[in-house]
Design an enzyme around this catalytic site. Structure first.
Site, PDB file in Angstrom:
ATOM      1  N   LYS A  22     -30.116  19.085 -24.416  1.00 14.53           N
ATOM      2  CA  LYS A  22     -31.502  18.917 -24.585  1.00 14.53           C
ATOM      3  C   LYS A  22     -31.963  17.640 -23.858  1.00 14.53           C
ATOM      4  O   LYS A  22     -31.004  16.747 -23.263  1.00 14.53           O
ATOM      5  CB  LYS A  22     -31.590  18.434 -26.119  1.00 14.53           C
ATOM      6  CG  LYS A  22     -31.489  19.661 -26.824  1.00 14.53           C
ATOM      7  CD  LYS A  22     -31.814  19.461 -28.293  1.00 14.53           C
ATOM      8  CE  LYS A  22     -31.753  20.590 -29.264  1.00 14.53           C
ATOM      9  NZ  LYS A  22     -32.712  21.660 -28.918  1.00 14.53           N
TER      10      LYS A  22
ATOM     11  N   ALA B 155     -39.434  34.606 -46.412  1.00 12.94           N
ATOM     12  CA  ALA B 155     -40.700  34.941 -45.772  1.00 12.94           C
ATOM     13  C   ALA B 155     -41.678  33.942 -45.399  1.00 12.94           C
ATOM     14  O   ALA B 155     -42.497  34.488 -44.440  1.00 12.94           O
ATOM     15  CB  ALA B 155     -41.245  36.181 -46.744  1.00 12.94           C
TER      16      ALA B 155
ATOM     17  N   TRP C 170      16.149  28.683 -22.516  1.00  9.97           N
ATOM     18  CA  TRP C 170      16.774  29.185 -23.607  1.00  9.97           C
ATOM     19  C   TRP C 170      15.893  28.699 -24.949  1.00  9.97           C
ATOM     20  O   TRP C 170      15.059  27.951 -25.043  1.00  9.97           O
ATOM     21  CB  TRP C 170      18.190  28.347 -23.668  1.00  9.97           C
ATOM     22  CG  TRP C 170      19.025  28.728 -22.439  1.00  9.97           C
ATOM     23  CD1 TRP C 170      19.071  27.985 -21.337  1.00  9.97           C
ATOM     24  CD2 TRP C 170      20.017  29.569 -22.469  1.00  9.97           C
ATOM     25  NE1 TRP C 170      19.786  28.546 -20.465  1.00  9.97           N
ATOM     26  CE2 TRP C 170      20.730  29.508 -21.223  1.00  9.97           C
ATOM     27  CE3 TRP C 170      20.518  30.628 -23.378  1.00  9.97           C
ATOM     28  CZ2 TRP C 170      21.543  30.357 -20.792  1.00  9.97           C
ATOM     29  CZ3 TRP C 170      21.590  31.437 -22.834  1.00  9.97           C
ATOM     30  CH2 TRP C 170      22.081  31.260 -21.437  1.00  9.97           C
TER      31      TRP C 170
ATOM     32  N   ASP D 298     -24.318  24.374 -31.986  1.00  6.75           N
ATOM     33  CA  ASP D 298     -25.622  24.876 -32.114  1.00  6.75           C
ATOM     34  C   ASP D 298     -25.672  26.076 -30.796  1.00  6.75           C
ATOM     35  O   ASP D 298     -26.424  26.861 -30.899  1.00  6.75           O
ATOM     36  CB  ASP D 298     -26.635  23.673 -31.666  1.00  6.75           C
ATOM     37  CG  ASP D 298     -28.188  24.158 -31.781  1.00  6.75           C
ATOM     38  OD1 ASP D 298     -28.257  25.112 -32.806  1.00  6.75           O
ATOM     39  OD2 ASP D 298     -28.938  23.695 -30.974  1.00  6.75           O
TER      40      ASP D 298
ATOM     41  N   GLU E 299     -32.653  22.704 -21.871  1.00  9.10           N
ATOM     42  CA  GLU E 299     -33.968  22.593 -22.746  1.00  9.10           C
ATOM     43  C   GLU E 299     -34.507  21.014 -22.128  1.00  9.10           C
ATOM     44  O   GLU E 299     -33.742  20.243 -21.825  1.00  9.10           O
ATOM     45  CB  GLU E 299     -33.530  22.430 -24.223  1.00  9.10           C
ATOM     46  CG  GLU E 299     -33.004  23.830 -24.620  1.00  9.10           C
ATOM     47  CD  GLU E 299     -32.828  23.982 -26.055  1.00  9.10           C
ATOM     48  OE1 GLU E 299     -33.609  24.264 -26.844  1.00  9.10           O
ATOM     49  OE2 GLU E 299     -31.844  23.647 -26.549  1.00  9.10           O
TER      50      GLU E 299
ATOM     51  N   HIS F 265     -24.118  31.404 -28.561  1.00  6.57           N
ATOM     52  CA  HIS F 265     -25.017  31.829 -27.701  1.00  6.57           C
ATOM     53  C   HIS F 265     -24.311  32.019 -26.415  1.00  6.57           C
ATOM     54  O   HIS F 265     -24.178  33.260 -25.822  1.00  6.57           O
ATOM     55  CB  HIS F 265     -26.212  31.341 -27.332  1.00  6.57           C
ATOM     56  CG  HIS F 265     -27.157  30.990 -28.495  1.00  6.57           C
ATOM     57  ND1 HIS F 265     -27.117  31.557 -29.552  1.00  6.57           N
ATOM     58  CD2 HIS F 265     -27.866  30.044 -28.790  1.00  6.57           C
ATOM     59  CE1 HIS F 265     -28.147  31.252 -30.650  1.00  6.57           C
ATOM     60  NE2 HIS F 265     -28.541  30.175 -30.194  1.00  6.57           N
TER      61      HIS F 265
END
Length: 791
Positions: free
Chosen positions: A361, A34, A617, A263, A244, A268
């Site tokens: 990239k 979190a 064959w 990645d 990117e 994606h």
């Protein structure tokens, strides 16, 4: 009674019609990790959006942030994030303030480390429900943690924190889901020990991007226009691209393990491709049908070869790796940061259509799109000026799903005006006004019908909503995950030692990374620059095929790709000579895995092969139905026959399945096959027999110490294999030795020991049946790769 107070407050702002509506049940959302980056950037905002959307749905919620951090600092870090949550621009400020306040009150932090911590969380959820008098609807556990932690967390949830019977459990998993097929299988096996398939939601956030998520609905809503043209007769090619501008700085530890293919392309871009090429189910809202059709699309893809890809690496990457991973100054990385991959499908709809997947990239722009370019058969007589003034049929015809960023800086769907005006749902997509100065793929925006979302939503907000609604078609099932890794792993294995092309990055790349389709694969259009990446030793491509002798017969040896190329050429030359001599070519093929890459090579590179005059064959067959995946004929059909034009009457499968029985001697299947050979093949001498070698020295289905097939008259026999399926049918050794030519293919390090042994032993077919292959009036040639020959 904290939850009751929150519900009452929400009622006062009109979000709930009555408190009674909360009786549909309570949902506990547990976000593991979190306080991590993903949670801070996207997940808490997505959970807040879920709360805003569903606060009046009749469900009540609590949100439990969890991490390994101790209670006080973890709580502080988490609530610092929650205080910065925002509402959409169209949300009334008063309502936004109240909902945000309630969301914070419904959220709490837990340190979760041990099984007891999970048991304590379970007790806390149950106590809250008893206190508020609520039924439990279900629990969502979102794993925003590294995959190495999955198994332990899964064990704790399964043993200590499952909801009671009648309530559902949804476990959300973030990629990477393995590193290759084997690791993905291992992780999947571990997780299925704790969770059912319907409980697991593997996230690929690209499936939450609005343009990607709309591909299937778009195809469904525009069937009337697309049905006639969504096929190989009309589509020239499909491009799926993610570029990117950023590099991998700060992420090199991850990137060194994964690289651009793992990645981006394996997940994606492959998922977007599946949405484009899968057969549309009758109802695209039926999750099971969508997932099944996706899986079938995976199964239709041709296997990837080394030359299916071009690879690049931006020049600063090596120094970034040295700095961040404390590697030595001379360390050389072969990890690709750029890749273009050519994919083909053998489905009737898409056969022959190239699918190009590209990502990298440190490129010149940030943009993502899927582009379907249609063939243009029109010829227009008017001048170019007049053509440009209208929506001429001579202009490019394309459909573009624009993921975001780039020139448009928004998700969009664009359809060429000379194709059709699409049907779009007015509640979620609006027609956009063209910006006169913008061009997309060389055409002004006015040449397109362009639609953008009425309300832009973050991908994670979309996916979290789909988790709540149990829309599993937006997630990756175990079956589809393993199909994807099964497709990509052979390519990844083949390029581990391939040095990528270096590129400077950004606009300085110019045309350095441009590539083209050549001989069924890809190649850069420009020659390699002078500054080459030196891998510090010779590469497989530095060696040419070696010609010498093995067991007194000609030997061809090379690295696998070059060896298969040579073998395919030799088979074609043999076929052409045979057809010129007698008008036909009788080819007997073995089963097993080794010939598969040969078959694929013949399909993709040998368009002059005289298939029309070729008889196919089988050297041997397993005693299973021909439709069984273990059947040699099934593999032969899948990888070769369905892709080449061999006349139906020239295909001769072995009759192992007669009278609804398999290889029963009284059915005389072996005798029937022998009679066919005698009737059709002159002097029962095949023009070419292709054999393999087992690690025990068997060939065809002739095994060491076999009772049948090693001697006697030339014929077809039933044999016994030491491994399942035990029953086999095979040409016997005397029949094989009548052939004009016999080629033996031996591939892989696993065959090194038997290859070494065979180089030393004489003619001993009872011990090593392959040693008995010696054509009486023909030629034997060995094709052995370096790993089998040299270890």
């Amino acid at each position: 009674r904290m939850l009751g107070r929150v519900l009452c407050t929400v009622v006062l702002v009109g979000a709930l019609q009555s408190l009674a509506e909360a009786s549909q049940g309570h949902i506990s959302v547990v976000l593991l990790g979190a306080t991590g980056d993903l949670a801070k950037k996207y997940l808490w905002q997505g959970l807040f959006q879920l709360y805003m959307d569903q606060v009046s749905s009749g469900h009540s919620f609590t949100f439990h942030g969890a991490a390994l951090t101790a209670l006080e600092p973890g709580q502080r870090q988490m609530f610092d994030v929650l205080k910065d949550l925002s509402c959409p621009p169209d949300e009334a400020p008063n309502r936004c303030a109240v909902l945000k306040d309630q969301f914070l009150k419904l959220s709490q932090y837990h340190q979760l480390k041990t099984a007891e911590d999970y048991a304590a969380l379970n007790r806390e959820i149950q106590a809250l429900l008893r206190q508020e008098g609520l039924e439990e609807a279900g629990r969502i556990f979102y794993f925003s943690v590294p995959p190495f932690a999955y198994t332990e967390i899964a064990r704790h949830i399964n043993s200590s924190c499952r909801p009671p019977a009648g309530a559902w459990l949804r476990v959300v998993l973030e990629k990477p889901f393995g590193h290759d097929l084997q690791s993905a299988q291992q992780l999947a096996a571990e997780l299925t020990g704790f969770f059912k398939e319907e409980e697991m939601y593997r996230v690929d956030h690209y499936l939450g991007k609005q343009a990607v998520a709309h591909i299937l609905p778009f195809r469904d809503q525009n069937r009337q226009f697309l049905d006639p043209i969504w096929n190989r007769h009309h589509v020239e090619r499909v491009e799926i691209v993610l570029k990117e501008t950023v590099d991998a700085k700060g992420r090199t530890s991850f990137y060194e393990q994964y690289g651009v293919i793992r990645d981006v392309l394996q997940n994606h871009l492959t998922e977007a491709l599946m949405f484009l090429i899968m057969e549309l189910p009758a109802n695209v809202s039926r999750t099971e049908e969508v997932l099944q059709h996706k899986l079938q699309s995976f199964q239709s893809l041709w296997g990837l070869e080394k030359n299916s890809a071009v690879l690049g690496q931006y020049q600063a990457y090596a120094s970034q790796v040295q700095e961040e991973l404390q590697e030595a100054q001379h360390y050389v990385s072969k990890t690709p940061t750029f890749a273009g991959v050519l994919i083909h499908s053998d489905s009737p709809r898409w056969e022959g259509v190239p699918f190009l997947l590209t990502s990298g990239k440190a490129l010149d722009e940030r943009v993502g799109y899927a582009r379907v370019l249609f063939k243009n058969r029109a010829y227009c007589t008017q001048s170019e000026a007049l053509r440009d003034a209208g929506h001429s049929q001579c202009k490019a015809k394309q459909i573009i799903f624009y993921f975001g960023h780039g020139a448009l800086d928004t998700p969009a769907v664009l359809v060429s005006r000379n194709l059709f005006q699409p049907v779009m749902p007015k509640d979620s997509w609006k027609e956009a006004t063209a910006q006169s100065d913008l061009h997309i793929f060389g055409q002004p925006l006015s040449d397109y019908y362009m639609y953008s979302p009425v309300k832009e939503r973050d991908a994670y907000s979309v996916l979290i909503s789909n988790i709540y609604h149990a829309r599993k078609d937006f997630f990756i099932t175990t079956e589809n995950l393993l199909a994807s890794w099964g497709f990509w792993t052979p390519l990844l294995d083949s390029i581990t030692q391939q040095p990528p092309r270096l590129y400077p990055g950004g606009v300085e790349n110019q045309h350095l990374l441009d590539f083209e389709m050549v001989s069924g694969g890809l190649a850069f259009t420009l020659a390699e620059p002078a500054e080459l990446l030196n891998p510090g030793g010779q590469m497989p491509s530095d060696y040419k095929a070696l010609q010498s002798k093995f067991r007194q017969s000609p030997l061809v040896s090379a690295w696998p790709e070059d060896l298969i190329s040579q073998l395919a050429s030799d088979i074609e030359n043999t076929a052409s000579r045979s057809v010129a001599r007698s008008g036909q070519f009788h080819l007997a093929l073995s089963g097993g895995s080794s010939p598969v890459i040969l078959f694929q090579r013949l399909v993709r590179h040998h368009y002059a092969f005289p298939w029309k005059h070729t008889h196919i064959w089988l050297v041997d067959e397993r005693c299973v139905p021909l439709t069984d995946t273990e059947s040699n004929f099934f593999s032969l059909h899948k990888h070769l026959l369905q892709s080449v034009r061999v006349p139906y009457f020239n295909i001769h499968p072995m009759p192992v399945h007669l009278n609804q029985r398999l290889c029963v001697e009284e059915d005389r299947g072996a005798e029937l096959y022998a009679k066919d050979i005698m009737a059709l093949v002159a002097n029962a001498s095949f023009d070419l027999v292709l054999l393999g070698v087992g690690t025990d020295g068997h060939t065809a289905s002739l095994f060491p110490r076999s009772e049948n097939g090693l001697e006697g008259a030339p014929t077809v026999v039933l044999t016994e294999s030491p491994v399942k399926p035990h029953q086999r049918m095979s040409l016997n050794l005397p029949l094989i030795n009548k052939a004009r030519q016999v080629f033996v293919l031996v591939l892989g390090k696993g065959k090194h020991d038997i290859t070494t042994l065979l180089s030393r032993v004489g003619h001993e077919p009872r011990k090593w049946p392959i040693s008995g292959v010696s054509p009486s009036s023909g030629q034997l040639v060995w094709y052995v790769d370096y790993e089998a020959l040299l270890g």
